[in-house]
Design a protein around this motif. Structure first.
Motif, PDB file in Angstrom:
ATOM      1  N   LYS A   1       0.869  -1.182   0.000  1.00 34.77           N
ATOM      2  CA  LYS A   1       0.000   0.000   0.000  1.00 34.77           C
ATOM      3  C   LYS A   1       0.899   1.223   0.000  1.00 34.77           C
ATOM      4  O   LYS A   1       1.643   1.469   0.956  1.00 34.77           O
ATOM      5  CB  LYS A   1      -0.903  -0.010   1.240  1.00 34.77           C
ATOM      6  CG  LYS A   1      -1.977   1.065   1.217  1.00 34.77           C
ATOM      7  CD  LYS A   1      -3.102   0.709   0.278  1.00 34.77           C
ATOM      8  CE  LYS A   1      -4.268   1.694   0.391  1.00 34.77           C
ATOM      9  NZ  LYS A   1      -5.374   1.317  -0.510  1.00 34.77           N
TER      10      LYS A   1
ATOM     11  N   SER B   1       0.411   8.021   0.979  1.00 34.26           N
ATOM     12  CA  SER B   1      -0.189   9.185   0.335  1.00 34.26           C
ATOM     13  C   SER B   1       0.244  10.448   1.071  1.00 34.26           C
ATOM     14  O   SER B   1       1.062  10.403   1.995  1.00 34.26           O
ATOM     15  CB  SER B   1      -1.714   9.065   0.322  1.00 34.26           C
ATOM     16  OG  SER B   1      -2.214   9.087   1.646  1.00 34.26           O
TER      17      SER B   1
ATOM     18  N   CYS C   1      -7.343   8.059 -10.733  1.00 33.01           N
ATOM     19  CA  CYS C   1      -6.696   8.576  -9.522  1.00 33.01           C
ATOM     20  C   CYS C   1      -6.138   7.467  -8.638  1.00 33.01           C
ATOM     21  O   CYS C   1      -5.459   7.752  -7.650  1.00 33.01           O
ATOM     22  CB  CYS C   1      -7.664   9.439  -8.722  1.00 33.01           C
ATOM     23  SG  CYS C   1      -9.159   8.565  -8.179  1.00 33.01           S
ATOM     24  N   ALA C   2      -6.432   6.201  -8.956  1.00 36.91           N
ATOM     25  CA  ALA C   2      -5.918   5.073  -8.171  1.00 36.91           C
ATOM     26  C   ALA C   2      -5.820   3.857  -9.076  1.00 36.91           C
ATOM     27  O   ALA C   2      -6.691   3.625  -9.920  1.00 36.91           O
ATOM     28  CB  ALA C   2      -6.809   4.776  -6.968  1.00 36.91           C
TER      29      ALA C   2
ATOM     30  N   SER D   1      -0.863  -1.085  -4.714  1.00 33.48           N
ATOM     31  CA  SER D   1      -1.895  -0.058  -4.664  1.00 33.48           C
ATOM     32  C   SER D   1      -1.227   1.300  -4.797  1.00 33.48           C
ATOM     33  O   SER D   1      -0.350   1.639  -3.992  1.00 33.48           O
ATOM     34  CB  SER D   1      -2.677  -0.141  -3.344  1.00 33.48           C
ATOM     35  OG  SER D   1      -3.663   0.863  -3.280  1.00 33.48           O
ATOM     36  N   TRP D   2      -1.618   2.062  -5.814  1.00 31.13           N
ATOM     37  CA  TRP D   2      -1.018   3.364  -6.080  1.00 31.13           C
ATOM     38  C   TRP D   2      -2.086   4.433  -6.217  1.00 31.13           C
ATOM     39  O   TRP D   2      -3.131   4.210  -6.836  1.00 31.13           O
ATOM     40  CB  TRP D   2      -0.210   3.336  -7.389  1.00 31.13           C
ATOM     41  CG  TRP D   2       0.952   2.411  -7.387  1.00 31.13           C
ATOM     42  CD1 TRP D   2       1.921   2.281  -6.444  1.00 31.13           C
ATOM     43  CD2 TRP D   2       1.280   1.460  -8.414  1.00 31.13           C
ATOM     44  NE1 TRP D   2       2.833   1.335  -6.803  1.00 31.13           N
ATOM     45  CE2 TRP D   2       2.469   0.803  -8.006  1.00 31.13           C
ATOM     46  CE3 TRP D   2       0.697   1.118  -9.634  1.00 31.13           C
ATOM     47  CZ2 TRP D   2       3.075  -0.174  -8.780  1.00 31.13           C
ATOM     48  CZ3 TRP D   2       1.300   0.133 -10.394  1.00 31.13           C
ATOM     49  CH2 TRP D   2       2.470  -0.504  -9.974  1.00 31.13           C
ATOM     50  N   LEU D   3      -1.794   5.580  -5.661  1.00 30.12           N
ATOM     51  CA  LEU D   3      -2.549   6.791  -5.967  1.00 30.12           C
ATOM     52  C   LEU D   3      -1.787   7.585  -7.011  1.00 30.12           C
ATOM     53  O   LEU D   3      -0.561   7.510  -7.098  1.00 30.12           O
ATOM     54  CB  LEU D   3      -2.752   7.635  -4.707  1.00 30.12           C
ATOM     55  CG  LEU D   3      -3.545   6.998  -3.561  1.00 30.12           C
ATOM     56  CD1 LEU D   3      -3.643   7.961  -2.388  1.00 30.12           C
ATOM     57  CD2 LEU D   3      -4.912   6.559  -4.023  1.00 30.12           C
TER      58      LEU D   3
ATOM     59  N   HIS E   1     -15.320   6.020  -3.608  1.00 28.16           N
ATOM     60  CA  HIS E   1     -14.021   5.462  -3.221  1.00 28.16           C
ATOM     61  C   HIS E   1     -13.325   6.214  -2.099  1.00 28.16           C
ATOM     62  O   HIS E   1     -12.278   5.770  -1.618  1.00 28.16           O
ATOM     63  CB  HIS E   1     -13.088   5.391  -4.431  1.00 28.16           C
ATOM     64  CG  HIS E   1     -12.998   6.653  -5.245  1.00 28.16           C
ATOM     65  ND1 HIS E   1     -12.583   7.866  -4.721  1.00 28.16           N
ATOM     66  CD2 HIS E   1     -13.270   6.884  -6.559  1.00 28.16           C
ATOM     67  CE1 HIS E   1     -12.597   8.782  -5.672  1.00 28.16           C
ATOM     68  NE2 HIS E   1     -13.008   8.223  -6.785  1.00 28.16           N
TER      69      HIS E   1
ATOM     70  N   LEU F   1     -11.704   9.061  -2.070  1.00 25.28           N
ATOM     71  CA  LEU F   1     -10.520   9.843  -2.427  1.00 25.28           C
ATOM     72  C   LEU F   1     -10.914  11.250  -2.827  1.00 25.28           C
ATOM     73  O   LEU F   1     -11.961  11.470  -3.455  1.00 25.28           O
ATOM     74  CB  LEU F   1      -9.763   9.168  -3.568  1.00 25.28           C
ATOM     75  CG  LEU F   1      -9.234   7.755  -3.290  1.00 25.28           C
ATOM     76  CD1 LEU F   1      -8.602   7.160  -4.540  1.00 25.28           C
ATOM     77  CD2 LEU F   1      -8.233   7.775  -2.145  1.00 25.28           C
TER      78      LEU F   1
ATOM     79  N   VAL G   1      -4.321  12.966  -3.462  1.00 25.84           N
ATOM     80  CA  VAL G   1      -3.403  12.721  -4.588  1.00 25.84           C
ATOM     81  C   VAL G   1      -2.527  13.931  -4.882  1.00 25.84           C
ATOM     82  O   VAL G   1      -1.778  13.920  -5.865  1.00 25.84           O
ATOM     83  CB  VAL G   1      -4.203  12.327  -5.854  1.00 25.84           C
ATOM     84  CG1 VAL G   1      -5.059  11.101  -5.591  1.00 25.84           C
ATOM     85  CG2 VAL G   1      -5.068  13.479  -6.348  1.00 25.84           C
TER      86      VAL G   1
ATOM     87  N   GLN H   1       1.138  12.995  -5.076  1.00 21.70           N
ATOM     88  CA  GLN H   1       1.411  11.704  -5.708  1.00 21.70           C
ATOM     89  C   GLN H   1       1.985  11.892  -7.118  1.00 21.70           C
ATOM     90  O   GLN H   1       1.832  12.954  -7.737  1.00 21.70           O
ATOM     91  CB  GLN H   1       0.128  10.879  -5.787  1.00 21.70           C
ATOM     92  CG  GLN H   1      -0.457  10.513  -4.441  1.00 21.70           C
ATOM     93  CD  GLN H   1       0.461   9.603  -3.657  1.00 21.70           C
ATOM     94  OE1 GLN H   1       1.137   8.754  -4.221  1.00 21.70           O
ATOM     95  NE2 GLN H   1       0.491   9.780  -2.343  1.00 21.70           N
TER      96      GLN H   1
ATOM     97  N   ASP I   1     -11.830   0.059  -3.190  1.00 18.10           N
ATOM     98  CA  ASP I   1     -10.398   0.260  -3.011  1.00 18.10           C
ATOM     99  C   ASP I   1      -9.715  -0.484  -4.145  1.00 18.10           C
ATOM    100  O   ASP I   1      -9.998  -1.662  -4.400  1.00 18.10           O
ATOM    101  CB  ASP I   1      -9.936  -0.286  -1.654  1.00 18.10           C
ATOM    102  CG  ASP I   1      -8.428  -0.194  -1.493  1.00 18.10           C
ATOM    103  OD1 ASP I   1      -7.944   0.866  -1.089  1.00 18.10           O
ATOM    104  OD2 ASP I   1      -7.757  -1.198  -1.781  1.00 18.10           O
TER     105      ASP I   1
END
Length: 404
Positions: A47, A50, A186-187, A203-205, A223, A225, A230, A233, A315
């Motif tokens: 994970k 962020s 965005c993810a 898992s990336w933002l 979600h 977010l 972000v 990111q 997620d």
């Protein structure tokens, strides 16, 4: 010996063990030291940190386990937390774990009784028995075998029998978007399946492409977010490069893949990136064929029907892992016997990229009437189903597709 500094924890790799030394509050709640035998690391979950929250690397020791949530991960003894400024340390640890997991899948670790174990290049670490999760000393006499981590030189490999797993290899995949535009990614979540087993999750933002970076309240409610999550990111362009490095030549598997692949294509176009065709499959289409009795074929419904845990819907990494496990579950249902190896991706499960997708077959037309004859209007038999209309639920056109 290699070391990586995490948030409140130091990870040390010796010849046979992975040692996690904690400090501060975590040393009181979890313990100052956990020792894990390298052969017991079967997979891991990642994970990314962020702007407002820490990331972590979750080890799966002795067997696979689901991805932990933010409230549980900090107190897990096999999870190492990382702050935003420790991404490089986190990346190098993940790269090493990837090699360990791949090696463990190819070599059987236990030695036969009485066989001599190879000497470790580093002296064993003295660990208080109270805190040690894996004994460092020699195995008790009542145990028939003793585990030892084998390095890959040919001279040592002759003492070890090879046990190679068979089964499909692919990457579960999911994206989340900031607004109604599919390209506003965005993810990104990935779940790597090697020889029929989930071996890693990512898992990336990311910041959506310019012009598509507006966060709509409806999407944020789905979600969780927002633009603040972000803000610091990497861009989608950078995350796409990371994703393609992991995917390689493996096919992508997603639930309602038309949406997720379409999102990749539109985001790439927004970044002026050339689109490379990808091989992918859709568990939504396959579940409709294999599980027609379900009331619907949304991701939570199909996951529940197959006994697949879905801890946090929407997620990206959780949905990607669920899609991967659903694909494996459907493949097992197709196997003639439970003991048979998992088949490779069948042709009906693979889908060509949109640019190379074959045309939709059309129903046969009646022959042209002969000159001077009148043609009767077409009639359907009462038991004949009308010509189906294109499946709009799999087209991925709307953001809130019923299949997601």
């Amino acid at each position: 010996m290699s070391q990586w500094q995490g948030y409140g924890a130091m990870v040390t790799i010796t010849g046979e063990h992975l040692v996690i030394d904690r400090s501060g509050v975590l040393s009181v709640t979890i313990g100052r030291r956990q020792v894990i035998a390298l052969p017991d690391v079967v997979s891991y979950h990642v994970k990314q940190p962020s702007l407002l929250s820490n990331g972590w690397v979750q080890l799966c020791v002795g067997g696979p386990r689901p991805v932990l949530g933010r409230g549980v991960a900090p107190s897990d003894p096999h999870t190492v937390m990382f702050k935003r400024g420790q991404r490089q340390q986190m990346a190098t640890l993940v790269a090493y774990l990837q090699q360990v997991v791949a090696y463990n899948q190819q070599w059987q670790r236990p030695f036969a009784a009485g066989a001599s174990s190879p000497a470790s290049p580093v002296a064993p670490i003295s660990v208080p028995p109270r805190r040690a999760e894996v004994p460092v000393s020699a195995a008790p006499q009542e145990e028939p075998v003793a585990k030892a981590y084998v390095s890959p030189p040919p001279a040592v490999a002759q003492k070890v029998s090879v046990q190679v797993s068979t089964g499909p290899s692919f990457v579960g995949f999911d994206v989340e978007t900031a607004n109604g535009a599919r390209g506003s990614i965005c993810a990104i979540g990935l779940s790597v399946v090697t020889a029929g087993r989930v071996t890693a999750t990512h898992s990336w933002l990311c910041r959506p492409p310019a012009g598509l970076d507006r966060f709509e309240p409806g999407n944020s409610r789905i979600h969780g977010l927002t633009a603040r999550d972000v803000a610091g990111q990497p861009t989608f362009r950078q995350r796409l490069a990371d994703m393609l490095d992991i995917v390689g030549d493996l096919p992508l598997i997603a639930h309602n893949a038309a949406f997720d692949i379409g999102a990749l294509r539109e985001a790439s176009a927004a970044e002026a990136l050339s689109w490379s065709p990808l091989t992918y499959g859709c568990t939504l289409i396959w579940s409709r064929s294999e599980l027609p009795e379900l009331p619907n074929h949304k991701l939570p419904t199909v996951a529940a029907a197959l006994g697949v845990p879905l801890l946090q819907h929407h997620d990206a990494s959780a949905d990607a892992t669920a899609a991967a496990e659903i694909a494996l579950g459907l493949m097992r249902r197709r196997a003639p016997r439970p003991s048979t190896p998992l088949p490779q991706l069948p042709e009906s499960f693979s889908a060509a990229p949109p640019s190379k997708r074959p045309p939709v077959p059309r129903p046969p037309t009646a022959p042209a009437p002969r000159r001077g004859c009148r043609q009767a209007p077409p009639r359907h038999h009462r038991h004949q189903a009308p010509t189906p209309t294109p499946n709009t639920r799999c087209s991925g056109t709307p953001w809130s597709s019923p299949g997601r």
